[in-house]
Design a protein around this motif. Sequence first.
Motif, mmCIF file in Angstrom:
data_model
loop_
_atom_site.group_PDB
_atom_site.id
_atom_site.type_symbol
_atom_site.label_atom_id
_atom_site.label_comp_id
_atom_site.label_asym_id
_atom_site.label_seq_id
_atom_site.Cartn_x
_atom_site.Cartn_y
_atom_site.Cartn_z
ATOM 1 N N LEU A 1 20.916 -45.593 99.482
ATOM 2 C CA LEU A 1 20.359 -46.663 100.303
ATOM 3 C C LEU A 1 19.781 -46.080 101.589
ATOM 4 O O LEU A 1 20.305 -45.102 102.124
ATOM 5 N N SER A 2 18.706 -46.706 102.048
ATOM 6 C CA SER A 2 18.089 -46.305 103.310
ATOM 7 C C SER A 2 17.919 -47.532 104.190
ATOM 8 O O SER A 2 17.741 -48.651 103.695
ATOM 9 N N CYS A 3 17.959 -47.319 105.483
ATOM 10 C CA CYS A 3 17.740 -48.405 106.441
ATOM 11 C C CYS A 3 17.042 -47.815 107.664
ATOM 12 O O CYS A 3 17.539 -46.865 108.263
ATOM 13 N N VAL A 4 15.902 -48.385 107.991
ATOM 14 C CA VAL A 4 15.133 -47.888 109.135
ATOM 15 C C VAL A 4 14.958 -49.000 110.154
ATOM 16 O O VAL A 4 14.723 -50.162 109.803
ATOM 17 N N ALA A 5 15.101 -48.644 111.409
ATOM 18 C CA ALA A 5 14.915 -49.596 112.510
ATOM 19 C C ALA A 5 13.504 -49.486 113.056
ATOM 20 O O ALA A 5 12.942 -48.393 113.164
ATOM 21 N N SER A 6 12.934 -50.627 113.377
ATOM 22 C CA SER A 6 11.598 -50.650 113.965
ATOM 23 C C SER A 6 11.557 -51.695 115.069
ATOM 24 O O SER A 6 12.467 -52.497 115.219
ATOM 25 N N GLY A 7 10.477 -51.655 115.845
ATOM 26 C CA GLY A 7 10.342 -52.586 116.954
ATOM 27 C C GLY A 7 10.586 -51.868 118.266
ATOM 28 O O GLY A 7 10.215 -50.714 118.448
ATOM 29 N N THR A 8 11.227 -52.547 119.186
ATOM 30 C CA THR A 8 11.393 -52.018 120.541
ATOM 31 C C THR A 8 12.662 -51.177 120.682
ATOM 32 O O THR A 8 13.462 -51.380 121.590
ATOM 33 N N VAL A 9 12.815 -50.205 119.762
ATOM 34 C CA VAL A 9 14.010 -49.350 119.785
ATOM 35 C C VAL A 9 13.834 -48.231 120.794
ATOM 36 O O VAL A 9 12.826 -47.519 120.762
ATOM 37 N N PHE A 10 14.796 -48.066 121.667
ATOM 38 C CA PHE A 10 14.799 -46.902 122.554
ATOM 39 C C PHE A 10 15.811 -45.878 122.065
ATOM 40 O O PHE A 10 15.510 -44.701 121.927
ATOM 41 N N SER A 11 17.013 -46.320 121.816
ATOM 42 C CA SER A 11 18.030 -45.422 121.267
ATOM 43 C C SER A 11 19.003 -46.236 120.429
ATOM 44 O O SER A 11 19.220 -47.420 120.677
ATOM 45 N N GLN B 1 12.375 -56.903 120.264
ATOM 46 C CA GLN B 1 13.182 -57.162 119.069
ATOM 47 C C GLN B 1 13.267 -55.921 118.212
ATOM 48 O O GLN B 1 12.339 -55.119 118.159
ATOM 49 N N VAL B 2 14.409 -55.791 117.552
ATOM 50 C CA VAL B 2 14.621 -54.660 116.648
ATOM 51 C C VAL B 2 14.862 -55.213 115.251
ATOM 52 O O VAL B 2 15.732 -56.055 115.048
ATOM 53 N N GLN B 3 14.088 -54.723 114.309
ATOM 54 C CA GLN B 3 14.243 -55.145 112.922
ATOM 55 C C GLN B 3 14.745 -53.975 112.083
ATOM 56 O O GLN B 3 14.371 -52.822 112.317
ATOM 57 N N GLY C 1 13.227 -51.986 126.722
ATOM 58 C CA GLY C 1 13.397 -52.770 127.936
ATOM 59 C C GLY C 1 14.772 -52.649 128.534
ATOM 60 O O GLY C 1 15.170 -53.462 129.382
ATOM 61 N N TRP C 2 15.528 -51.633 128.072
ATOM 62 C CA TRP C 2 16.877 -51.363 128.564
ATOM 63 C C TRP C 2 17.832 -52.517 128.305
ATOM 64 O O TRP C 2 18.777 -52.727 129.070
ATOM 65 N N ARG C 3 17.557 -53.234 127.233
ATOM 66 C CA ARG C 3 18.481 -54.292 126.832
ATOM 67 C C ARG C 3 19.261 -53.836 125.607
ATOM 68 O O ARG C 3 18.718 -53.136 124.746
ATOM 69 N N PRO C 4 20.515 -54.239 125.505
ATOM 70 C CA PRO C 4 21.278 -53.880 124.311
ATOM 71 C C PRO C 4 20.800 -54.694 123.107
ATOM 72 O O PRO C 4 20.298 -55.816 123.271
ATOM 73 N N PHE C 5 20.921 -54.141 121.952
ATOM 74 C CA PHE C 5 20.637 -54.881 120.740
ATOM 75 C C PHE C 5 21.720 -54.617 119.702
ATOM 76 O O PHE C 5 22.393 -53.588 119.731
ATOM 77 N N ASN C 6 21.878 -55.566 118.811
ATOM 78 C CA ASN C 6 22.737 -55.421 117.641
ATOM 79 C C ASN C 6 22.022 -56.150 116.516
ATOM 80 O O ASN C 6 21.890 -57.368 116.552
ATOM 81 N N SER C 7 21.541 -55.399 115.544
ATOM 82 C CA SER C 7 20.699 -55.973 114.505
ATOM 83 C C SER C 7 21.261 -55.712 113.120
ATOM 84 O O SER C 7 21.950 -54.702 112.892
ATOM 85 N N TRP C 8 20.927 -56.631 112.213
ATOM 86 C CA TRP C 8 21.329 -56.532 110.811
ATOM 87 C C TRP C 8 20.091 -56.525 109.928
ATOM 88 O O TRP C 8 19.093 -57.191 110.228
#
Length: 120
Positions: A20-30, A1-3, A103-110
Amino acid sequence: QVQLAESGGGLVQPGGSLRLSCVASGTVFSVDFMGWYRQAPGNQRESVAGSYKDGRPNYAASVKGRFTLSRDNAKNTVYLQMDGLKPEDTAVYYCNMDGSTTGWRPFNSWGQGTRVTVSA
């Protein structure tokens, strides 16, 4: 999951600035796309600015020349520098990212949203 976690909203007077700032965390690869959206009361969510990796940002006509999107790909972070703020910029601002996970899965997070209020 990507938060995604946003920060930097608040109350500012017309003509003022916020970043404003926004940082991604979790299982981010790219991360490919990083963008900002906003939703004012009674309105639909609208795009403010966005960019694809190694691409130039695009801006909504209403913010062009006043807002600047920048990204730090190494930190999976996107910023929105907002200058010359107007009352009509008042809204909840959301960041959005898409890319792939470890895990080479696509993500789209908000993100959860950060409130910006422009008022005297």
